[in-house]
Design a protein around this motif. Structure first.
Motif: not given
Ligand SMILES: [Zn+2]
Ligand SMILES: [Zn+2]
Length: 262
Positions: A243-262
């Motif tokens: 959970q924490s490493t996934t949250d960290n990934f999307f916090n750092l890579f904001k464009d990835a978060a946008k791509l997957v709608g997080r």
């Protein structure tokens, strides 16, 4: 859910074509690995990597030149074109490797500086490879205002002082299968200390297969072995670390978060 935050899917011997790659990624998925960041090392290799990964929505890309490939040259204008692909969420891998290529120090430094400037310019985080170059890596990140975009020190093998300096600059620390190796006692001490909200996991596949897969070609499914090991090392459950490493990934890579709608 786990994310392999650093792998070279275009370099896997086990996945020479689309069907075999699809198979490999679904094997990873069956072990709970949902997303992958496929990292560029040679500028000349970007386009073929981009084509191979185009159909895989679960694969994000980076664009950049690795410190051990600087002799092939860096063309930031061309890199800028590559970054226009929305799948490209980061710049790198870039950085400094004095362990393997002390003789190209000056060239590595200028390529690193240029890629830091590009990252700040396009507002994308940096994927940093650093080995035996602690002071220069931190100094160049500071001088280039890399704290504005942040990034990750991938496949971390340095000491706590280096980790702390990077964390203070807003960077994340990514741990690979090296942490499972017998002789990595000092690294394990460092990884235990990294704040939970700054830790990522990766395979760096096809290199550095973790225990118990030593001697085989590494693959993204094995990020689960890294995560299990790190969770146990830190006294956390696998679920909590995932959970924490996934949250960290999307916090750092904001464009990835946008791509997957997080
Ligand atoms: Zn690397
Ligand atoms: Zn790599």
């Amino acid at each position: 859910m786990l994310i392999d935050s650093h792998c070279h899917l275009d370099r896997l011997k086990a996945a020479p074509d689309h069907a075999s790659l699809q198979h490999l990624l679904s094997q990873a998925k069956s072990r709970g690995v949902d997303y992958f960041l496929c990292v560029n090392v040679r500028q000349k290799g970007f386009t073929s990597m981009q084509q191979k990964m185009a159909e895989f929505e679960q694969v994000f890309l980076s664009a950049g030149v690795h410190p051990l490939d600087v002799q092939e040259g860096l063309d930031t204008q061309e890199l800028y074109q590559y970054i226009q692909d929305p799948k490209v969420i980061a710049i790198g891998e870039t950085g400094l490797d004095y362990f393997y290529a002390d003789e190209t120090k000056a060239l590595q430094q200028s390529c690193f500086e240029q890629q830091i400037a590009l990252a700040v310019d396009v507002d994308k985080p940096l994927i940093v490879h650093t080995r035996d170059a602690r002071e220069d890596t931190i100094a160049l990140l500071k001088a280039g205002n890399a704290d504005k975009v942040g990034g990750v020190l991938h496949c971390f093998t340095e000491n706590w002082e280096m980790a702390k300096a990077a964390i203070d600059l807003g960077f994340y620390i990514s741990v690979s299968g090296i942490v499972t190796f017998k002789n990595a006692g000092e690294l394990r001490t460092v990884i235990r200390k990294v704040p939970k909200d700054r830790l990522l996991v990766e395979t760096d596949a096809p290199y550095l297969a973790p225990v118990p897969h030593r001697g085989q070609e590494n693959q993204p499914a094995y990020v689960r072995d890294v995560a299990e090991f790190v969770a146990e090392l830190r006294g956390e459950s696998l679920e909590s670390l995932a959970q924490s490493t996934t949250d960290n990934f999307f916090n750092l890579f904001k464009d990835a978060a946008k791509l997957v709608g997080r």
